[in-house]
Design a protein around this motif. Structure first.
Motif, PDB file in Angstrom:
ATOM      1  N   GLY A   1       4.538   2.569  11.949  1.00  0.00           N
ATOM      2  CA  GLY A   1       5.322   3.108  10.849  1.00  0.00           C
ATOM      3  C   GLY A   1       5.010   2.425   9.527  1.00  0.00           C
ATOM      4  N   ASN A   2       4.867   1.112   9.578  1.00  0.00           N
ATOM      5  CA  ASN A   2       4.572   0.375   8.352  1.00  0.00           C
ATOM      6  C   ASN A   2       3.184   0.726   7.830  1.00  0.00           C
ATOM      7  OD1 ASN A   2       3.635  -2.312   6.851  1.00  0.00           O
ATOM      8  ND2 ASN A   2       5.858  -2.163   6.768  1.00  0.00           N
ATOM      9  N   VAL A   3       2.206   0.815   8.756  1.00  0.00           N
ATOM     10  CA  VAL A   3       0.855   1.208   8.360  1.00  0.00           C
ATOM     11  C   VAL A   3       0.887   2.601   7.709  1.00  0.00           C
ATOM     12  CG1 VAL A   3      -1.348   1.981   9.304  1.00  0.00           C
ATOM     13  CG2 VAL A   3      -0.423  -0.238   9.988  1.00  0.00           C
ATOM     14  N   LEU A   4       1.641   3.522   8.302  1.00  0.00           N
ATOM     15  CA  LEU A   4       1.700   4.890   7.780  1.00  0.00           C
ATOM     16  C   LEU A   4       2.260   4.951   6.366  1.00  0.00           C
ATOM     17  CD1 LEU A   4       2.865   7.395  10.551  1.00  0.00           C
ATOM     18  CD2 LEU A   4       0.605   7.105   9.528  1.00  0.00           C
ATOM     19  N   VAL A   5       3.390   4.286   6.115  1.00  0.00           N
ATOM     20  CA  VAL A   5       3.976   4.414   4.779  1.00  0.00           C
ATOM     21  C   VAL A   5       3.098   3.728   3.730  1.00  0.00           C
ATOM     22  CG1 VAL A   5       6.362   4.810   5.532  1.00  0.00           C
ATOM     23  CG2 VAL A   5       5.616   2.476   5.069  1.00  0.00           C
ATOM     24  N   LYS A   6       2.453   2.634   4.110  1.00  0.00           N
ATOM     25  CA  LYS A   6       1.582   1.970   3.133  1.00  0.00           C
ATOM     26  C   LYS A   6       0.314   2.768   2.892  1.00  0.00           C
ATOM     27  CE  LYS A   6       3.634  -2.401   2.973  1.00  0.00           C
ATOM     28  NZ  LYS A   6       3.760  -3.666   3.674  1.00  0.00           N
ATOM     29  N   PHE A   7      -0.186   3.387   3.951  1.00  0.00           N
ATOM     30  CA  PHE A   7      -1.359   4.258   3.847  1.00  0.00           C
ATOM     31  C   PHE A   7      -1.040   5.431   2.911  1.00  0.00           C
ATOM     32  CE2 PHE A   7      -3.939   7.722   6.015  1.00  0.00           C
ATOM     33  CZ  PHE A   7      -5.197   7.239   5.665  1.00  0.00           C
ATOM     34  N   ALA A   8       0.134   6.028   3.100  1.00  0.00           N
ATOM     35  CA  ALA A   8       0.548   7.145   2.248  1.00  0.00           C
ATOM     36  C   ALA A   8       0.626   6.715   0.794  1.00  0.00           C
ATOM     37  CB  ALA A   8       1.897   7.700   2.722  1.00  0.00           C
ATOM     38  N   GLU A   9       1.120   5.507   0.574  1.00  0.00           N
ATOM     39  CA  GLU A   9       1.218   4.969  -0.784  1.00  0.00           C
ATOM     40  C   GLU A   9      -0.184   4.849  -1.397  1.00  0.00           C
ATOM     41  OE1 GLU A   9       3.789   1.458  -0.673  1.00  0.00           O
ATOM     42  OE2 GLU A   9       2.931   0.921  -2.616  1.00  0.00           O
ATOM     43  N   GLY A  10      -1.126   4.310  -0.618  1.00  0.00           N
ATOM     44  CA  GLY A  10      -2.505   4.178  -1.097  1.00  0.00           C
ATOM     45  C   GLY A  10      -3.151   5.530  -1.347  1.00  0.00           C
ATOM     46  N   LEU A  11      -2.865   6.488  -0.468  1.00  0.00           N
ATOM     47  CA  LEU A  11      -3.427   7.830  -0.636  1.00  0.00           C
ATOM     48  C   LEU A  11      -2.891   8.486  -1.896  1.00  0.00           C
ATOM     49  CD1 LEU A  11      -3.522   9.565   2.857  1.00  0.00           C
ATOM     50  CD2 LEU A  11      -5.428   8.934   1.374  1.00  0.00           C
ATOM     51  N   ALA A  12      -1.591   8.308  -2.145  1.00  0.00           N
ATOM     52  CA  ALA A  12      -0.985   8.907  -3.333  1.00  0.00           C
ATOM     53  C   ALA A  12      -1.691   8.392  -4.583  1.00  0.00           C
ATOM     54  CB  ALA A  12       0.508   8.581  -3.385  1.00  0.00           C
ATOM     55  N   ARG A  13      -1.974   7.089  -4.588  1.00  0.00           N
ATOM     56  CA  ARG A  13      -2.660   6.506  -5.740  1.00  0.00           C
ATOM     57  C   ARG A  13      -4.070   7.086  -5.859  1.00  0.00           C
ATOM     58  NH1 ARG A  13      -1.786   0.287  -5.498  1.00  0.00           N
ATOM     59  NH2 ARG A  13       0.282   1.104  -5.020  1.00  0.00           N
ATOM     60  N   LEU A  14      -4.766   7.214  -4.715  1.00  0.00           N
ATOM     61  CA  LEU A  14      -6.131   7.750  -4.722  1.00  0.00           C
ATOM     62  C   LEU A  14      -6.154   9.196  -5.219  1.00  0.00           C
ATOM     63  CD1 LEU A  14      -9.162   7.611  -3.966  1.00  0.00           C
ATOM     64  CD2 LEU A  14      -8.522   8.200  -1.623  1.00  0.00           C
ATOM     65  N   VAL A  15      -5.235  10.011  -4.694  1.00  0.00           N
ATOM     66  CA  VAL A  15      -5.183  11.417  -5.101  1.00  0.00           C
ATOM     67  C   VAL A  15      -4.879  11.515  -6.587  1.00  0.00           C
ATOM     68  CG1 VAL A  15      -3.903  13.588  -4.846  1.00  0.00           C
ATOM     69  CG2 VAL A  15      -4.604  12.306  -2.813  1.00  0.00           C
ATOM     70  N   GLY A  16      -3.939  10.705  -7.051  1.00  0.00           N
ATOM     71  CA  GLY A  16      -3.605  10.705  -8.475  1.00  0.00           C
ATOM     72  C   GLY A  16      -4.826  10.387  -9.328  1.00  0.00           C
ATOM     73  N   GLN A  17      -5.587   9.399  -8.899  1.00  0.00           N
ATOM     74  CA  GLN A  17      -6.757   8.981  -9.656  1.00  0.00           C
ATOM     75  C   GLN A  17      -7.843  10.065  -9.638  1.00  0.00           C
ATOM     76  OE1 GLN A  17      -7.566   4.945  -8.635  1.00  0.00           O
ATOM     77  NE2 GLN A  17      -9.436   4.831  -9.865  1.00  0.00           N
ATOM     78  N   VAL A  18      -8.063  10.653  -8.465  1.00  0.00           N
ATOM     79  CA  VAL A  18      -9.087  11.702  -8.339  1.00  0.00           C
ATOM     80  C   VAL A  18      -8.707  12.912  -9.202  1.00  0.00           C
ATOM     81  CG1 VAL A  18     -10.095  13.379  -6.744  1.00  0.00           C
ATOM     82  CG2 VAL A  18      -9.920  10.981  -6.073  1.00  0.00           C
ATOM     83  N   LEU A  19      -7.411  13.281  -9.185  1.00  0.00           N
ATOM     84  CA  LEU A  19      -6.971  14.419  -9.999  1.00  0.00           C
ATOM     85  C   LEU A  19      -7.107  14.105 -11.487  1.00  0.00           C
ATOM     86  CD1 LEU A  19      -3.806  15.713  -8.094  1.00  0.00           C
ATOM     87  CD2 LEU A  19      -6.043  16.810  -8.260  1.00  0.00           C
ATOM     88  N   ASN A  20      -6.771  12.889 -11.842  1.00  0.00           N
ATOM     89  CA  ASN A  20      -6.910  12.458 -13.227  1.00  0.00           C
ATOM     90  C   ASN A  20      -8.363  12.544 -13.689  1.00  0.00           C
ATOM     91  OD1 ASN A  20      -5.381  11.672 -15.351  1.00  0.00           O
ATOM     92  ND2 ASN A  20      -4.671   9.786 -14.381  1.00  0.00           N
ATOM     93  N   ASP A  21      -9.255  12.008 -12.852  1.00  0.00           N
ATOM     94  CA  ASP A  21     -10.682  12.055 -13.173  1.00  0.00           C
ATOM     95  C   ASP A  21     -11.147  13.498 -13.290  1.00  0.00           C
ATOM     96  OD1 ASP A  21     -10.577   9.367 -13.044  1.00  0.00           O
ATOM     97  OD2 ASP A  21     -11.794   9.136 -11.235  1.00  0.00           O
ATOM     98  N   ALA A  22     -10.657  14.352 -12.369  1.00  0.00           N
ATOM     99  CA  ALA A  22     -11.052  15.758 -12.394  1.00  0.00           C
ATOM    100  C   ALA A  22     -10.614  16.405 -13.701  1.00  0.00           C
ATOM    101  CB  ALA A  22     -10.450  16.501 -11.195  1.00  0.00           C
ATOM    102  N   ALA A  23      -9.392  16.092 -14.130  1.00  0.00           N
ATOM    103  CA  ALA A  23      -8.854  16.700 -15.346  1.00  0.00           C
ATOM    104  C   ALA A  23      -9.641  16.266 -16.587  1.00  0.00           C
ATOM    105  CB  ALA A  23      -7.381  16.336 -15.507  1.00  0.00           C
TER     106      ALA A  23
END
Lengths: 345, 345
Positions: free
Chosen positions: A229-251
């Motif tokens: 559970g701890n790995v999952l929520v931290k992984f999700a947090e890291g993914l959210a940051r990655l997706v945000g960055q990729v979308l930002n770069d795309a924009a």
């Protein structure tokens, strides 16, 4: 209802906890006791308009650092931290719930040591709401303990179900156990042994779920041991940051996209808020004798207000009593623990 | 180099595997043997221009269903499936690698049974590349087995490191072990016991990592037992679907956002491809005597071509030999297994 808020917990203390306390007191009409270094807290409070609000301050000279390395030891030996003094108010009945954005391990240890476990509960668990297309899915345990046993998982389901009912108003929450699918013989030994216990419970247990079923909203409560559970929520947090960055770069990648990004900004902001699990105010510690919410260290005032709101619902819905009753209906053997792990004895 | 492709594996077989074979043969200049029901495969091939390509067909009458419930049993008893016949070609040295989009558990069992383990390897592992802001991070194991031991985790690191080096050209890959941070006493028992083994290895081992460090690209290889790894990749798959849906809904929410979405479409497409882990061609089975790639069941022709490309790199870089040498440098005791799990004896 009076709720204790740890004024010294989190990456932006005391500014954010104090701002969150003011916001919560005003918008929820709740009484709040801020615990922390009194002078510092009072100075911070002076920057806000607190007229008409019931805000008290209780002094606690010692601050638990966000990188405290021996939280269990600290919980046993230090009675002058904002954690220890705040939890003591709840234990003595002077307040109904405790909320902190501080060090998770320290808060877990202090709350388990300071409040004690609900009779019959072997291991407290952290329940954490996770966004889906529909109602949030409660992940339990997201890291209160690391090595679970089958009977702990049964209680995680029982407590998670009571939590989803009390805080999110879900009737007969659908409970599933996280595993890796039939292909690999229905998961590991732990899950295989926990499955019949959950099947024999009075929960609305729907069986095995896989990782993809959590965001899909297939269940209201997903049972898992704390490591996963701890790995999952931290992984999700890291993914959210990655997706945000990729979308930002795309924009920013070409002028058309940049113009499109500007037009989409309000809609993207709404999408981001919909996916932000901090909207739920953080995780709740289930199984201790009191309502305890542990929010994200980076919480802003709105997230902290939401943490107080979750605590308030826990108090008003009688969460501790309903967990006590539900656990009593699902007694488990008191096998000796091979390894007490991080839990205070 | 000749690579065997399972023509009957995956959700869109034989159409996608055949199309992928044609694409791979043309773009990579590799020889491909398609294994499956010969008439069906020939008929599908006839729909493509295959002039100048080295494409052979080997008959295998039996198809392993995508929902096969006893894959280990099937691997031991069925020698007429596309899995068994394709792997036999590799075992006999008539081809260099095997690629399938089929049932993961069945492919795992058939490959371990059909090719055998590399000497010294206790448990084969699935290595799966995951996108980050930089180079992909190899997660190992993502579900070849469910209950690991500390010495298995050591070998997962050793094999994952050889894989990152061979397939992604990373020199001295940074290896980390996935855990839940210092707050909870550095993770569970398994991780605590595996840590000193990895520290004593000749790997470029950087220590503990948390879930958020994977998308952040902190390591090239993230070691974890198969239960956690499988949950993570499926969770990521579910999250990708959720984020896609939320963004879609956001783009349709008002006319301005809709116009913005149209302008951003090409850039968003690029962002989506950057985040699509199928670009890497799926997971590789590490520790068996042969190069085996297991792609996603929903793979299209491009993803299948990428799977063949990964297999080709594995062959050309001598992955099996380098895993053999690396494992020989890190011998582990042959403790009797309490429970053989899904692995064929």
């Amino acid at each position: 209802v009076r709720i204790v808020l740890d004024a010294m917990g989190g990456d932006f203390a005391p500014a954010n906890p104090v701002a969150g306390a003011v916001l919560a007191a005003r918008s929820l009409g709740v009484s709040i006791t801020l615990v922390g270094q009194a002078e510092v807290v009072e100075a911070e409070l002076a920057r806000h308009n607190t007229q008409g609000l019931d805000l008290a301050v209780v002094d606690a000279p010692r601050v638990v650092a966000m990188d405290e390395h021996a939280p269990a030891e600290a919980a046993r030996t230090q009675d002058d931290t904002s954690l220890a003094r705040g939890l003591a108010l709840v234990r003595r009945g002077e307040a109904e719930a405790f909320v902190t954005m501080g060090h998770t391990g320290a808060a877990l240890a202090a709350a388990t040591f300071g409040l004690g476990r609900i009779p019959g509960v072997r291991r407290p668990a952290l329940g954490c709401p996770f966004p889906t297309m529909g109602a949030p899915c409660v992940l339990v345990d997201v890291g209160a303990s690391a090595d679970a046993r089958p009977e702990f998982l049964l209680h995680f389901g029982v407590m998670g179900s009571a939590y989803a009912e009390a805080i999110f108003g879900v009737e007969r929450p659908r409970v599933g156990i996280l595993t890796i699918g039939e292909e690999r013989g229905k998961g590991n030994e732990l899950v295989q042994e926990a499955l019949p216990l959950l099947e024999a419970s009075d929960l609305n247990f729907i069986g095995n779920i896989e990782g993809r079923d959590i965001p899909a909203g297939v269940v209201d409560v997903a049972v898992m041991e704390g490591f996963t559970g701890n790995v999952l929520v931290k992984f999700a947090e890291g993914l959210a940051r990655l997706v945000g960055q990729v979308l930002n770069d795309a924009a920013r990648s070409d002028p058309l996209a940049m113009a499109g990004g500007l037009l989409m900004r309000p809609a993207l902001g709404r999408a981001r808020r919909q996916m932000d699990y901090r909207q739920y105010g953080g995780a709740m510690l289930l199984g201790v004798r009191g309502v305890v919410v542990i929010g994200h260290g980076r919480s802003d005032d709105v997230a902290i207000r939401n943490s107080v709101d979750a605590a308030l619902k826990g108090v008003r819905q009688g969460l501790v009593a309903s967990i006590g009753a539900a656990v009593a209906r699902h007694p488990v053997a008191r096998r000796p623990l091979e390894r007490p792990a991080g839990e205070p004895a």
